[in-house]
Design a protein around this motif. Structure first.
Motif, mmCIF file in Angstrom:
data_model
loop_
_atom_site.group_PDB
_atom_site.id
_atom_site.type_symbol
_atom_site.label_atom_id
_atom_site.label_comp_id
_atom_site.label_asym_id
_atom_site.label_seq_id
_atom_site.Cartn_x
_atom_site.Cartn_y
_atom_site.Cartn_z
ATOM 1 N N ILE A 1 -3.692 0.283 3.831
ATOM 2 C CA ILE A 1 -4.666 0.209 2.743
ATOM 3 C C ILE A 1 -5.987 0.858 3.140
ATOM 4 O O ILE A 1 -6.789 1.240 2.277
ATOM 5 C CB ILE A 1 -4.865 -1.259 2.295
ATOM 6 C CG1 ILE A 1 -5.478 -1.327 0.894
ATOM 7 C CG2 ILE A 1 -5.679 -2.039 3.308
ATOM 8 C CD1 ILE A 1 -4.575 -0.825 -0.193
ATOM 9 N N PRO B 1 0.809 -1.219 0.000
ATOM 10 C CA PRO B 1 0.000 0.000 0.000
ATOM 11 C C PRO B 1 0.846 1.276 0.000
ATOM 12 O O PRO B 1 0.436 2.299 -0.532
ATOM 13 C CB PRO B 1 -0.813 -0.124 1.290
ATOM 14 C CG PRO B 1 -0.885 -1.588 1.538
ATOM 15 C CD PRO B 1 0.443 -2.125 1.092
ATOM 16 N N ALA C 1 -2.453 -7.456 -0.138
ATOM 17 C CA ALA C 1 -1.790 -6.259 0.390
ATOM 18 C C ALA C 1 -0.642 -6.681 1.298
ATOM 19 O O ALA C 1 -0.865 -7.315 2.336
ATOM 20 C CB ALA C 1 -2.782 -5.395 1.158
#
Length: 404
Positions: free
Chosen positions: A245, A198, A229
């Motif tokens: 994120i 992220p 992620a």
């Protein structure tokens, strides 16, 4: 070892003599740590603004984490996953709830968690999506850093991490970070996952363009592709939210976690996802002798409890604003650019003044420890227990070396 042997020059020489040169450490030999501070073997004190690459989000020797480790050391430290121990369920349940996912698979290091995510994504692709055998593809971003195993360096674009370690593992496509059109063009029927950070830490704390990850999520959903992620450095409070994120308003299919999950005490990592994804693994297909061991889980349980309070996320958000406001005042005064979120900043030093390494050495002389990356960029990532006054002091030392 005598007290004379413990002095900094001797300890550095011994390390140089007996250690393979996979790191280029600053000339500091740390003997003790407490909160945001470390003390070297000569009694010199330093503000730790690296925090173990975010492994020390809760500072050195956080009392609740140390107490949990001490208590577990007196009971049992390792059973292997051949058995179930009494800390395992509490850790997995708590971490799954923190992530909003159904299942957790504990491992040890961040790279091991990334390797786990890759294996799970590939098997999901074959068993659930229906990709033909041996054809699974995973899309990653240029300038990524997900670890240094043979598979992971196969899709690195960093020559230092990649060169001379081939032959490389196939099955990966690299697109520019933040380029949604390039990502869309790269997706094929064989794409099983998009794996991205992220915020790219090793690349210099690069923040994605607004809306990029919302677009990634839409593309993954539309094409039946997993979005993974990598929150190993960016997660667990570092950016002012539990996961970086979250700033993008996005929920991934899989979280890859590590570093701060071990509280700065033991290596702990994990993959978290729903049952449809992680449930593809069956006994014997993946494992780890130390993954999810009792000591790691006892510490991990307390880490989750600390994060559940929201205190560290709030501190990172509030103090991060103070840090970035102070750093912004240095732009044009020895600093070219500043990026980041929360208590995480990438600072581009004017290369006409000094390299990033030189900046780190000069800051160390003034009692602040940071780490350089890629030429004249330095990274600031203090423990989340840092105070406002300590932040101000560190920025003042940066200003002093840039404007003597």
């Amino acid at each position: 070892m005598t007290s004379v042997d413990m002095r900094t020059p001797g300890a550095l020489e011994e390390a140089e003599r007996y250690t393979a040169h996979n790191y280029h450490p600053l000339p500091v030999v740390i003997a003790e740590g407490d909160g945001a501070w470390v003390t070297d073997v000569d009694g010199g004190r330093y503000l730790d603004f690296l925090a173990g690459y975010s492994a020390l989000n809760f500072g050195h020797r956080h009392p609740e984490l140390i107490a949990a480790a001490h208590a577990q050391l007196d009971r049992v430290t390792l059973t292997s996953r051949a058995f179930v121990h009494d800390q395992f369920a509490d850790f997995c349940r708590g971490l799954a709830a923190l992530c909003g996912k159904e299942l957790v698979l504990p491992m040890n290091t961040g790279a091991e968690a990334v390797e786990t995510a890759i294996k799970v994504a590939r098997k999901w692709g074959y068993r659930v999506k229906g990709v033909a055998d041996e054809q699974a593809e995973i899309i990653v971003a240029a300038d990524n850093f997900h670890g240094r195993t043979t598979t992971i360096v196969s899709f690195s674009t960093d020559p230092d991490a990649r060169a001379d370690f081939g032959p490389y593992t196939p099955g990966f496509t690299v697109v520019p970070y933040g380029d949604l059109e390039a990502l869309a063009d790269a997706i094929t029927p064989n794409t099983v996952a998009v794996l991205m950070e992220p915020i790219q830490g090793e690349a210099g704390v690069l923040v994605p363009p607004a809306g990029f990850f919302a677009g990634v999520r839409e593309l993954c959903t539309a094409n039946n592709v997993l979005f993974i992620a990598d929150e190993i450095q960016s997660g667990l409070g570092r950016t002012g939210k539990t996961f970086a994120i979250e700033h993008e308003g996005v929920v991934p299919d899989m979280y890859v976690l590590g570093k701060a999950l071990g509280g700065g005490i033991v290596p702990v990592s994990a993959v978290a996802a729903d049952r449809e994804v992680l449930g593809v693994l069956k006994p014997g297909e993946h494992g780890s002798t130390f993954g999810g061991n009792p000591l790691a889980c006892a510490v991990g349980v307390e880490v989750v409890k600390l994060l559940e309070t929201g205190e560290f996320q709030r501190r990172s958000a509030e103090l991060g604003e103070r840090l970035h406001t102070s750093l912004a005042k240095l732009i044009g005064r020895g600093v070219v650019a500043v990026r980041g979120r929360g208590l995480w900043a990438g600072v581009d030093i004017d290369p006409a003044l000094m390299t990033g390494r030189e900046a780190c050495e000069r800051l160390a002389e003034r009692g602040v420890l940071v780490k350089d990356t890629h030429g004249s960029t330095i990274r600031l990532a203090p423990p989340l227990v840092v105070t406002g006054g300590e932040l101000d002091h560190a920025v003042a030392q940066l200003e002093a070396i840039l404007n003597p």
